[in-house]
Design a protein around this motif. Sequence first.
Motif, PDB file in Angstrom:
ATOM      1  N   TYR A  54     -70.327   8.165 -19.497  1.00  0.00           N
ATOM      2  CA  TYR A  54     -71.295   8.395 -18.436  1.00  0.00           C
ATOM      3  C   TYR A  54     -70.533   8.841 -17.190  1.00  0.00           C
ATOM      4  N   LEU A  99     -72.072  13.405  -9.923  1.00  0.00           N
ATOM      5  CA  LEU A  99     -73.024  13.901 -10.918  1.00  0.00           C
ATOM      6  C   LEU A  99     -74.154  14.675 -10.240  1.00  0.00           C
ATOM      7  N   ASP A 103     -69.086   8.577 -11.225  1.00  0.00           N
ATOM      8  CA  ASP A 103     -69.494   8.631  -9.823  1.00  0.00           C
ATOM      9  C   ASP A 103     -70.831   9.354  -9.740  1.00  0.00           C
ATOM     10  N   GLN A 104     -71.899   8.647  -9.367  1.00  0.00           N
ATOM     11  CA  GLN A 104     -73.232   9.238  -9.336  1.00  0.00           C
ATOM     12  C   GLN A 104     -73.326  10.371  -8.311  1.00  0.00           C
TER      13      GLN A 104
END
Length: 260
Positions: A82, A89, A85-86
């Motif tokens: 996944y 993303l 780091d959002q």
Amino acid sequence: MSTAANKLEARNIHKSFGNMEVLKGVSLSAKSHEVISILGSSGSGKSTFLRCMNLLENPDEGEIALDGVALALARRKDGKLYAADQASLVAYRTRVAMVFQSFNLWSHMTALENVTKPLTLVLRKPAAEAREIAEAALSQVGLAAQKDQMPARLSGGQKQRVAIARALAMSPEVILFDEPTSALDPELVGEVLAVMRGLAEQGRTMIVVTHEMDFAREVSSKVVFLEHGQIEVEGSPAEIFAKPAEHSARWAEFISRTRN
């Protein structure tokens, strides 16, 4: 992992659902201005691969890079990868836009609002600027007159063109298309393909999962044929369509079947 010449690259992507291995180490690179069509039978893994490229599906293994910079991935307890780091993303998805088979429009918003919302929500554009950008994007796909229509009042082809306008408004560097015409009535397919041809002529970098063989043959700079979660054939349309049997018996069978 990647070279600077590649705009977007996915390498060694593996993906399983339970005990079913859908992707078995698929790698693909797209250079700037390339149009890549991904073909394959139902269940070949083509849509799953595209969704992994935008991390809408979490791959089991693999790497993804944009302009040679790898997207930071971490591993969950279940083994899936996944985005570590959002924020990274979100930034990546503004540069790599996605157009879905089922449009994914907000039903309670007009066409213009559907295109404007990501600009204000994600890019933090002022409302007036977002509206101007959205109106220009809708004009580009031939829907200026329908900007105030709700999705329920639009045809399937018009809905998909709104979805394309929404992607264009974000000024992406790459656009991923996941079977953009497969949910449309046959008479509406042409209007969406015409928009996509126009984008290709403008030099847009596009990766298109499709079953539209004429588009793959005439518009693509590269065609990829996926079979059982692996790339069976890859090359320019001129190379692989002329004498399909020289590349793969399965590819030749696929071509023959789609012509009938």
